[in-house]
Structures are given as structure tokens and as C-alpha cells.
Motif scaffolding. Structure first.
Motif, mmCIF file in Angstrom:
data_model
loop_
_atom_site.group_PDB
_atom_site.id
_atom_site.type_symbol
_atom_site.label_atom_id
_atom_site.label_comp_id
_atom_site.label_asym_id
_atom_site.label_seq_id
_atom_site.Cartn_x
_atom_site.Cartn_y
_atom_site.Cartn_z
ATOM 1 N N ASN A 68 13.815 -3.080 9.171
ATOM 2 C CA ASN A 68 12.473 -2.710 8.860
ATOM 3 C C ASN A 68 11.953 -3.281 7.590
ATOM 4 O O ASN A 68 10.669 -3.864 7.728
ATOM 5 C CB ASN A 68 12.676 -0.950 8.542
ATOM 6 C CG ASN A 68 13.000 -0.194 9.857
ATOM 7 O OD1 ASN A 68 12.588 -0.710 11.026
ATOM 8 N ND2 ASN A 68 13.949 0.564 9.784
ATOM 9 N N SER A 69 12.736 -3.339 6.587
ATOM 10 C CA SER A 69 12.208 -4.197 5.452
ATOM 11 C C SER A 69 13.494 -4.779 4.805
ATOM 12 O O SER A 69 14.557 -4.366 4.748
ATOM 13 C CB SER A 69 11.473 -3.438 4.451
ATOM 14 O OG SER A 69 12.368 -2.287 4.053
ATOM 15 N N ALA B 93 8.387 -6.523 4.706
ATOM 16 C CA ALA B 93 8.444 -5.379 6.000
ATOM 17 C C ALA B 93 8.465 -6.265 7.249
ATOM 18 O O ALA B 93 8.387 -7.398 7.238
ATOM 19 C CB ALA B 93 7.343 -4.489 5.978
ATOM 20 N N SER B 94 8.947 -5.612 8.257
ATOM 21 C CA SER B 94 9.033 -6.463 9.507
ATOM 22 C C SER B 94 7.749 -6.728 10.004
ATOM 23 O O SER B 94 7.897 -7.940 10.743
ATOM 24 C CB SER B 94 9.490 -5.033 10.580
ATOM 25 O OG SER B 94 8.688 -4.247 10.656
#
Length: 124
Positions: free
Chosen positions: A32-33, A52-53
Motif C-alpha cells: 500500500n505504501s 503510496a501505491s
């Protein structure tokens, strides 16, 4: 087991540059991050930069315009390009990630995974 491994720290003169890398390895489903934090002697750990993604980034005010965070999703790796380094950037830099890993029983989210840290020292 999933782990984050940092590399690229070292000693540099003020005004110089360094590039940190952090690779996530193991049974990773998605990330995700990923981000970088740092901790100087006698101080609390602080956010440096996070990505972030969707490639959204966030930087500490103290590093804006000097540091750039990027990621290679294919390699599960995040980078921190640090330019115009200052003595006050001296700290141990830690990689951090919010990711989902796979296990025999399914997926598990690791909200706050940390690397072992890499020392960055900037001499004046």
C-alpha cells in the motif's frame, strides 16, 4: 516472513548526495505504501517521505525540494534520492511499509513494518 532491507547510507560532505534503497522481500501480495523515517540522536523518529501505491507522495517540510522518493513496484523497492544534504540530515534512516503478505492460511496486512535502519552522516 516479509522483511525490509535498506542500503545506501554512508558519510557525505554537506552539499553532497546519497541514494537510499529499501527492498521488501518475502511472500508479498501487495504494497500500500512505503516510506522513509529518520531518527537523530536524542530526537524522536520523524517522517521524511512516503509514497503510496498510486504514487502520491508526501514530504517533511525540511526536505522538500531536496529529497525525492520513488518506487519500483516490480521490484518492491523504494528509493530516496537525497541532494543538497545538510549536517542536520544526519540520522539513522528507517524504511517503513504498509503491505499485505500471504500465508498458508490467507492474507495478512502488516500496517507498520520496519527495516533495520541505515546510518546517514553529513559532515560540515
Amino acid at each position: 516472513q516479509v522483511q525490509l532491507v535498506e542500503s545506501g547510507g554512508g558519510l557525505v560532505q554537506a552539499g553532497g548526495s546519497l541514494r537510499l534503497s529499501c527492498a521488501a522481500s518475502g511472500r508479498i501480495f501487495s504494497i500500500n505504501s512505503m516510506g522513509w523515517y529518520r531518527q537523530a540522536p536524542g530526537k524522536q523518529r520523524e517522517l521524511v517521505a512516503v509514497i503510496a501505491s498510486g504514487a502520491t507522495t508526501n514530504y517533511a517540510d525540511s526536505v522538500k525540494g531536496r529529497f525525492t522518493i520513488s518506487r519500483d513496484n516490480a521490484k518492491n523497492t523504494v528509493y530516496l534520492q537525497m541532494n543538497s544534504l545538510k549536517p542536520e540530515d544526519t540520522a539513522v534512516y528507517y524504511c517503513n511499509s504498509d503491505l499485505i503478505r500471504t500465508t498458508t492460511y490467507g492474507k495478512i496486512r502488516e500496517y507498520d513494518l520496519w527495516g533495520q535502519g541505515t546510518q546517514v552522516t553529513v559532515s560540515s
